[in-house]
Design an enzyme around this catalytic site. Structure first.
Site, short mmCIF file in Angstrom:
data_model
loop_
_atom_site.label_atom_id
_atom_site.label_comp_id
_atom_site.label_asym_id
_atom_site.label_seq_id
_atom_site.Cartn_x
_atom_site.Cartn_y
_atom_site.Cartn_z
N CYS A 1 -45.89 -9.28 -18.96
CA CYS A 1 -44.46 -9.55 -19.01
C CYS A 1 -44.21 -11.06 -19.08
O CYS A 1 -44.52 -11.68 -20.08
CB CYS A 1 -43.75 -8.88 -17.84
N HIS B 1 -45.81 -3.25 -17.78
CA HIS B 1 -46.40 -3.58 -16.48
C HIS B 1 -47.45 -2.55 -16.05
O HIS B 1 -47.10 -1.54 -15.41
CB HIS B 1 -45.31 -3.61 -15.41
N GLU C 1 -49.52 -2.87 -13.62
CA GLU C 1 -49.60 -2.87 -12.15
C GLU C 1 -48.54 -1.98 -11.52
O GLU C 1 -48.70 -1.53 -10.38
CB GLU C 1 -49.50 -4.31 -11.61
#
Length: 225
Positions: free
Chosen positions: A85, A202, A204
């Site tokens: 990002c 993302h 994560e």
């Protein structure tokens, strides 16, 4: 193995990255950008957020932080580097990868789950998948539209440096499935080395089972293992 998650003023996904990496068995720690990169680091994550408040344009100021000289040197040595990002924006601004991320075609902040099709499974970042696999991960950005000139885009395709493209749940690459207007539905690419990658979604945020959502992003983070 120790992965440095670089924290800039305005980063807000650094702790998320550390927790997700720890969940897949990677020792990770936050590193304040003014402190420089540890010499013995085994990997680097440039996390999401709004470094320097996205002043000028997203990632532009963080790209000139002195720690990015350390990151480029580490990348040149073959140390794995992942930009996510805002980290992807920093990666492009600092020339770790080509192209740029600009304002979404909608001119709105987009926060939603998207589907990605794996385009190249012969990299550390995609070794957990097969070509054509469809994974689900979230996005959260206002400047996520990947832009690059035609010649360099053709080079990315020819050199198999596109990792992911936005797609629908069935794996079809369509305009409707493209949340931000990225050229060629591109969601993630490689740098000159396959050990350097940036992606707008993302991973994560799609790695921890207790969040009650997809854990498809674990495969990306396992590159550091």
């Amino acid at each position: 193995m120790t992965v440095a998650v670089v924290t800039f003023g305005g980063s807000n996904c650094d702790r998320d990255a550390v927790r997700a990496l720890s969940h897949v068995g990677v020792d990770a720690e936050r590193v304040w950008h003014e402190d420089g990169l540890p010499s013995d680091v085994d990997g680097v994550v440039l996390p999401g957020g709004f470094s320097y408040g996205d002043y000028l344009r997203a990632g532009a100021m963080a790209a000139h932080s002195p720690i990015m000289n350390d990151v480029r040197d580490a990348a040149d040595r073959g140390v794995p580097v992942l930009g996510v990002c805002n980290g992807a924006q920093i990666g492009c601004e600092s020339k770790l990868t080509p192209g740029a991320f600009t304002t979404n075609a909608s001119a709105r902040f987009q926060c939603e789950s998207v589907h990605l099709r794996v385009e190249n499974a012969e990299t550390p970042w995609t070794a957990a998948y097969d070509v054509g696999d469809v994974i689900e991960v979230p996005i959260a950005h206002g400047e996520g539209r990947f832009e690059i000139d035609e010649e360099r885009y053709d080079d990315l395709v020819a050199e198999d440096r596109i990792l992911f493209r936005y797609c629908d749940a069935a794996g079809n690459i369509t305009e409707k499935a493209n949340p931000n207007g990225s050229r060629g539905n591109v969601a993630g690419i490689l740098g000159d080395r396959e050990t350097v990658a940036v992606m707008m979604p993302h991973p994560e945020r799609a790695s921890l089972p207790d969040l009650g959502r997809s854990v498809d992003g674990q495969g990306v983070l396992r590159a550091f293992v």
